[in-house]
Write an enzyme that holds these catalytic residues in place. Structure first.
Site, mmCIF file in Angstrom:
data_model
loop_
_atom_site.group_PDB
_atom_site.id
_atom_site.type_symbol
_atom_site.label_atom_id
_atom_site.label_comp_id
_atom_site.label_asym_id
_atom_site.label_seq_id
_atom_site.Cartn_x
_atom_site.Cartn_y
_atom_site.Cartn_z
ATOM 1 N N SER A 1 0.853 -1.190 0.000
ATOM 2 C CA SER A 1 0.000 0.000 0.000
ATOM 3 C C SER A 1 0.885 1.234 0.000
ATOM 4 C CB SER A 1 -0.894 0.016 1.251
ATOM 5 O OG SER A 1 -1.480 1.287 1.445
ATOM 6 N N TYR B 1 -0.016 -0.166 10.697
ATOM 7 C CA TYR B 1 -0.449 -0.555 9.354
ATOM 8 C C TYR B 1 0.658 -0.285 8.342
ATOM 9 C CZ TYR B 1 -3.217 -0.867 5.061
ATOM 10 O OH TYR B 1 -3.701 -1.213 3.825
#
Length: 316
Positions: free
Chosen positions: A156, A182
């Site tokens: 990501s 994350y």
């Protein structure tokens, strides 16, 4: 053929014949995983949807069989937050003797409160990276048996939020931040592509990291309404809002499918892919723009260090 941000998974897979190929998509029962599985099944592959929810998984498998006319779409239980579940799933597949040609490490969680996996890892690092690390390495016999195999590791743009904290990857001492956690897990997903390719390209196994784009999926389910509204992802009534430049799930799955089937990626691994293209390192100021990644996400020394750490953490 050239593809880009607006291309869909169906666009990318068109003209490809995957008959006789075996594919596994983690998190294949919904969101990007389901769109990825749909495209691979439409091209004739036998597709295993690996996920936590048997009801959703069986329902999606049945739907994809009907939509694609491919009866070789099945569900298998897998909880990436449990190394026991991971080992059971990999052992079951290896025992079939079927080669594995495509593995899409798609499942993930995002911005969760501080929780821990069944094995005590911080949940995002444990699920997004360590679970997939154990899953992929457990499937190495099947990947090697394919002759040529591709692994797709979903990263990501959020990797920009954190490199790997090798001293405390599981937030046992440092203050917990859900977005730092994350980001660390997404950096780990990119570094895994480097580490796997470096070790197994000689066996015909390559791995690339994928940035799918911004997509409204179940990935946002752990975020509070206030946070969703603050980020512009929900309106004042709590309804989802798709920000400008975000993709549909079908568009978001395109780069994963491109990584799995593109002829120009034959033998190519350890790269970061964005909008169906190989991205470039970003050394400028600020966040990397589309089509770029921060250099630490593909750093070979970091990849080696993470591999060693991961082997130690997931060892029985």
């Amino acid at each position: 053929m050239t593809y880009g941000a607006s291309s869909t998974a169906a666009d990318v897979v068109a003209g490809h014949d995957l008959t006789g190929k075996e594919a596994i998509v983690t998190g294949g029962a919904s969101g990007l995983g389901a769109e990825t599985a749909r495209a691979l099944a439409a091209a004739g592959a036998r597709v295993v949807l690996a996920g936590r929810n048997p009801d959703n998984g069986e329902r999606t498998a049945e739907l994809l069989r009907k939509e694609t006319g491919n009866e070789l779409v099945v569900f298998r239980p897998l909880d990436l937050g449990s190394l026991q579940s991971v080992r059971q799933c990999t052992e079951r597949h290896v025992a079939t003797g079927r080669p594995l040609h495509i593995l899409v490490a798609n499942a993930g969680i995002m911005a969760t409160p501080l929780t821990r996996t069944a094995d005590g890892f911080e949940s995002q690092f444990g699920t997004n990276h360590l679970g997939h690390f154990a899953f992929t390495t457990g499937l190495l016999p099947a990947l090697c048996a394919a002759g040529t195999a591709r692994v797709v590791s979903l990263s990501s743009r959020a990797h920009r939020r954190s490199d790997i904290d090798f001293d405390d990857p599981n937030f046992e001492r440092r203050p917990y931040d859900p977005w730092i956690a994350y980001g660390q897990s997404k950096t780990a997903n990119a570094l895994f592509a480097v580490g796997l390719t470096a070790r197994f390209a000689g066996e015909g196994i390559t791995c690339n990291a994928v940035m799918p784009g911004g997509i409204m999926t179940g990935l946002q389910r752990h975020m509070t309404l206030d946070r969703l509204q603050e980020m512009g992802w929900a309106d004042e009534f709590g309804n989802p809002v798709q920000p400008p430049g975000w993709k549909t799930p079908a568009q978001g799955a395109a780069t994963s499918v491109w990584a799995a089937v593109a002829p120009e990626l034959e033998g190519v691994g350890g790269r970061y892919l964005d909008d169906c293209a190989i991205a470039e390192p970003w050394t400028g100021d600020g966040d990397p723009p589309s089509g770029h990644y921060l250099p630490y996400a593909l750093d070979p020394e970091h990849a080696d260090r993470l591999w060693t750490l991961s082997e130690r953490l997931v060892a029985p």
